[in-house]
Write a protein that holds these residues in place. Structure first.
Motif, PDB file in Angstrom:
ATOM      1  N   UNK A  29       0.858  -1.181   0.000  1.00 15.12           N
ATOM      2  CA  UNK A  29       0.000   0.000   0.000  1.00 15.12           C
ATOM      3  C   UNK A  29       0.897   1.235   0.000  1.00 15.12           C
ATOM      4  N   UNK A  30       0.603   2.189  -0.887  1.00 11.59           N
ATOM      5  CA  UNK A  30       1.386   3.419  -1.011  1.00 11.59           C
ATOM      6  C   UNK A  30       0.463   4.609  -0.758  1.00 11.59           C
ATOM      7  N   UNK A  31       0.908   5.523   0.119  1.00  8.68           N
ATOM      8  CA  UNK A  31       0.060   6.645   0.516  1.00  8.68           C
ATOM      9  C   UNK A  31       0.825   7.959   0.420  1.00  8.68           C
ATOM     10  N   UNK A  32       0.150   8.998  -0.057  1.00  8.91           N
ATOM     11  CA  UNK A  32       0.694  10.348  -0.107  1.00  8.91           C
ATOM     12  C   UNK A  32      -0.297  11.289   0.568  1.00  8.91           C
ATOM     13  N   UNK A  33       0.216  12.232   1.353  1.00  9.50           N
ATOM     14  CA  UNK A  33      -0.669  13.159   2.035  1.00  9.50           C
ATOM     15  C   UNK A  33      -0.047  14.529   2.189  1.00  9.50           C
ATOM     16  N   UNK A  34      -0.908  15.534   2.361  1.00  9.27           N
ATOM     17  CA  UNK A  34      -0.462  16.907   2.581  1.00  9.27           C
ATOM     18  C   UNK A  34      -1.326  17.541   3.655  1.00  9.27           C
ATOM     19  N   UNK A  35      -0.687  18.391   4.464  1.00 10.15           N
ATOM     20  CA  UNK A  35      -1.380  19.108   5.532  1.00 10.15           C
ATOM     21  C   UNK A  35      -0.950  20.564   5.478  1.00 10.15           C
ATOM     22  N   UNK A  36      -1.937  21.485   5.466  1.00  9.60           N
ATOM     23  CA  UNK A  36      -1.618  22.908   5.310  1.00  9.60           C
ATOM     24  C   UNK A  36      -2.380  23.725   6.336  1.00  9.60           C
ATOM     25  N   UNK A  37      -1.654  24.487   7.141  1.00  4.67           N
ATOM     26  CA  UNK A  37      -2.260  25.382   8.124  1.00  4.67           C
ATOM     27  C   UNK A  37      -2.668  26.663   7.409  1.00  4.67           C
ATOM     28  N   UNK A  38      -3.934  26.730   7.035  1.00  3.31           N
ATOM     29  CA  UNK A  38      -4.414  27.858   6.233  1.00  3.31           C
ATOM     30  C   UNK A  38      -4.389  29.147   7.031  1.00  3.31           C
ATOM     31  N   UNK A  39      -4.811  29.078   8.282  1.00  2.29           N
ATOM     32  CA  UNK A  39      -4.788  30.226   9.171  1.00  2.29           C
ATOM     33  C   UNK A  39      -4.786  29.718  10.602  1.00  2.29           C
ATOM     34  N   UNK A  40      -4.670  30.608  11.543  1.00  2.00           N
ATOM     35  CA  UNK A  40      -4.645  30.207  12.938  1.00  2.00           C
ATOM     36  C   UNK A  40      -5.899  29.394  13.279  1.00  2.00           C
ATOM     37  N   UNK A  41      -5.682  28.142  13.699  1.00  2.00           N
ATOM     38  CA  UNK A  41      -6.797  27.304  14.114  1.00  2.00           C
ATOM     39  C   UNK A  41      -7.458  26.506  13.016  1.00  2.00           C
ATOM     40  N   UNK A  42      -7.101  26.709  11.755  1.00  2.00           N
ATOM     41  CA  UNK A  42      -7.727  25.975  10.643  1.00  2.00           C
ATOM     42  C   UNK A  42      -6.661  25.268   9.814  1.00  2.00           C
ATOM     43  N   UNK A  43      -6.760  23.936   9.746  1.00  2.00           N
ATOM     44  CA  UNK A  43      -5.806  23.117   8.997  1.00  2.00           C
ATOM     45  C   UNK A  43      -6.542  22.298   7.959  1.00  2.00           C
ATOM     46  N   UNK A  44      -6.007  22.278   6.736  1.00  2.00           N
ATOM     47  CA  UNK A  44      -6.593  21.517   5.633  1.00  2.00           C
ATOM     48  C   UNK A  44      -5.716  20.316   5.308  1.00  2.00           C
ATOM     49  N   UNK A  45      -6.345  19.247   4.822  1.00  2.00           N
ATOM     50  CA  UNK A  45      -5.608  18.021   4.490  1.00  2.00           C
ATOM     51  C   UNK A  45      -6.130  17.419   3.192  1.00  2.00           C
ATOM     52  N   UNK A  46      -5.250  16.654   2.534  1.00  2.00           N
ATOM     53  CA  UNK A  46      -5.638  15.903   1.337  1.00  2.00           C
ATOM     54  C   UNK A  46      -4.679  14.742   1.171  1.00  2.00           C
ATOM     55  N   UNK A  47      -5.126  13.698   0.465  1.00  2.00           N
ATOM     56  CA  UNK A  47      -4.250  12.554   0.263  1.00  2.00           C
ATOM     57  C   UNK A  47      -4.760  11.609  -0.804  1.00  2.00           C
ATOM     58  N   UNK A  48      -3.875  10.720  -1.206  1.00  2.00           N
ATOM     59  CA  UNK A  48      -4.205   9.705  -2.211  1.00  2.00           C
ATOM     60  C   UNK A  48      -3.434   8.437  -1.865  1.00  2.00           C
ATOM     61  N   UNK A  49      -4.084   7.281  -2.037  1.00  2.00           N
ATOM     62  CA  UNK A  49      -3.401   6.015  -1.779  1.00  2.00           C
ATOM     63  C   UNK A  49      -3.695   5.020  -2.888  1.00  2.00           C
TER      64      UNK A  49
END
Length: 415
Positions: free
Chosen positions: A312-332
């Protein structure tokens, strides 16, 4: 300590509500809502207290003195089969979704005992499988009622993590698993069994077992963390009521699995991560033995589902858009566990999905409380049969298909 015991008891009681699931084969693609938002990338990250389910070293890298994580996932798989060229008149399309959706809770707790020692407990569903065919594909062979299986697995992992220094941490987890299984409407397979009375419609049976997890996380360069984890095979009690269905007189052990990952904090707001996982389905005879491979159903060398080991192969990203709000995305992406020659029996267990895409977000309500959400789509996959239906069942081909959607909500409190 009494607070920890109360939390642990609540976690154990909540486990009674677990339902079945299927993603990478029949293993979940992610544990915890945060990890789901990154398609399961967890080996080198410390998402939350539930990260110990993947890498027990992770709880050493949590920032809070204590934290509790709770989540629930609404899971909706779509399972179907298509049979063609059969000499006994079972050609047609079959919908395996008479049971449509499932709810899956999860709970975790972690505490820093000292600067170097942390401990925690996590309760989660590691795997499962469900099919429910109101139009029974095996009816022409004498089957009655809905055809299908229901496998549910609940894991409870207690973890201790030790920080060697500022860069490296080791973790040890002890896992107790409780699994339950039921098969219905597959009476015709009794003729292939060493004990035809223990193949179908025997109600729900349970089994338990113990295993261990080992993990490491280490900061190897500025902004770069590596992680690795190993989970032992778990030798569980046999499903005695289905001793005529599963090889080794009802054996259904949990396969060994292990992996490694990297997390790179590109800039303070952005982290990229990648994981690799190996699941040894081929080491469990009831899962790996092929249909008509050797002896009768239930025997040590008896027929099974014919699954292969997978990567199984997984890729992910996490981005702190602003104080208190974090966005995520990924593909496997994972290898296909089911060969084209084994699709007929796997009408009951069509764990064929290979690709998942996820998005997610977390919002800090205040300094102590955070809510998270994640959505995952498992892309439709079909395995077309090739010499898949035995001549004793009229020959022809069985094609099996699945896709999935799941929505998860989580809450985290730090104290």
């Amino acid at each position: 300590m009494s607070q920890v015991l109360r939390i642990s008891s609540a976690i154990a009681l909540a486990g009674l509500a677990f339902s079945a699931q299927a993603t990478n084969g029949y293993f979940t693609h992610a544990t915890s809502v945060r990890a789901q938002g990154m398609a399961g990338t967890s080996m080198a990250l410390a998402h939350d207290s539930l990260s110990a389910a993947v890498n027990p070293a992770a709880i050493a890298n949590l920032t809070a003195e204590q934290q509790l994580d709770a989540g629930v996932t609404y899971f909706k798989p779509e399972r179907s089969a298509e049979i063609s060229g059969n000499g006994f008149g079972i050609d047609g399309s079959y919908d395996g979704n008479d049971t449509e959706a499932f709810w899956m809770p999860e709970l975790g707790y972690a505490r820093k005992h000292s600067d170097v020692l942390s401990y925690g407990i996590a309760l989660y569903g590691n795997g499962g499988m469900n099919t429910d065919y109101a139009n029974n594909p095996f009816a022409n062979f004498g089957a009655q009622g809905n055809a299908g299986v229901n496998l549910e697995q609940m894991f409870v992992t207690g973890t201790v993590a030790y920080r060697l220094n500022e860069q490296h941490a080791l973790g040890l987890g002890v896992t107790w698993v409780r699994q339950q299984f039921e098969a219905t409407g597959i009476q015709p397979f009794a003729g292939m069994s060493q004990d035809g009375s223990k193949v179908s419609d025997q109600g729900t049976d349970t089994s338990t077992g113990w295993g261990v997890k080992l993990g490491w996380q280490g900061k190897v360069a500025e902004g770069v963390t590596l992680g690795a984890s190993w989970s032992s095979a778990i030798d569980t009690d046999a499903f005695d009521r289905y001793a005529g269905l599963f090889a080794e007189n009802g054996g259904f052990d949990i396969p060994e699995n292990y992996g490694a990952g990297v997390a790179w904090q590109v800039i303070p707001a952005l982290t990229l991560a990648a994981d690799w996982q190996y699941i040894a389905y081929g080491s469990v005879r009831s899962i790996a033995n092929e249909l008509n491979e050797g002896g009768p159903l239930g025997a040590d060398n008896g027929s099974g589902f014919g699954w292969d080991d997978i990567n199984v192969y997984k890729l992910g990203a996490e981005y702190a858009l602003q104080q208190g709000l974090t966005l995520r995305a990924g593909f496997s992406y994972c290898d296909q566990p089911i060969p084209s020659s084994q699709t007929f029996f796997n009408i009951l267990a069509p764990g064929v999905i290979q690709k998942h895409a996820s998005v997610g977000a977390s919002y800090a309500v205040n300094a102590s409380n955070e809510v998270s959400v994640a959505y995952t789509h498992g892309f439709e996959e079909t395995v077309k049969g090739s010499n898949s239906i035995p001549t004793s069942f009229g020959g022809g081909e069985a094609d099996i298909t699945m896709f999935q959607n799941q929505l998860a909500l989580g809450w985290q409190v730090k104290f």
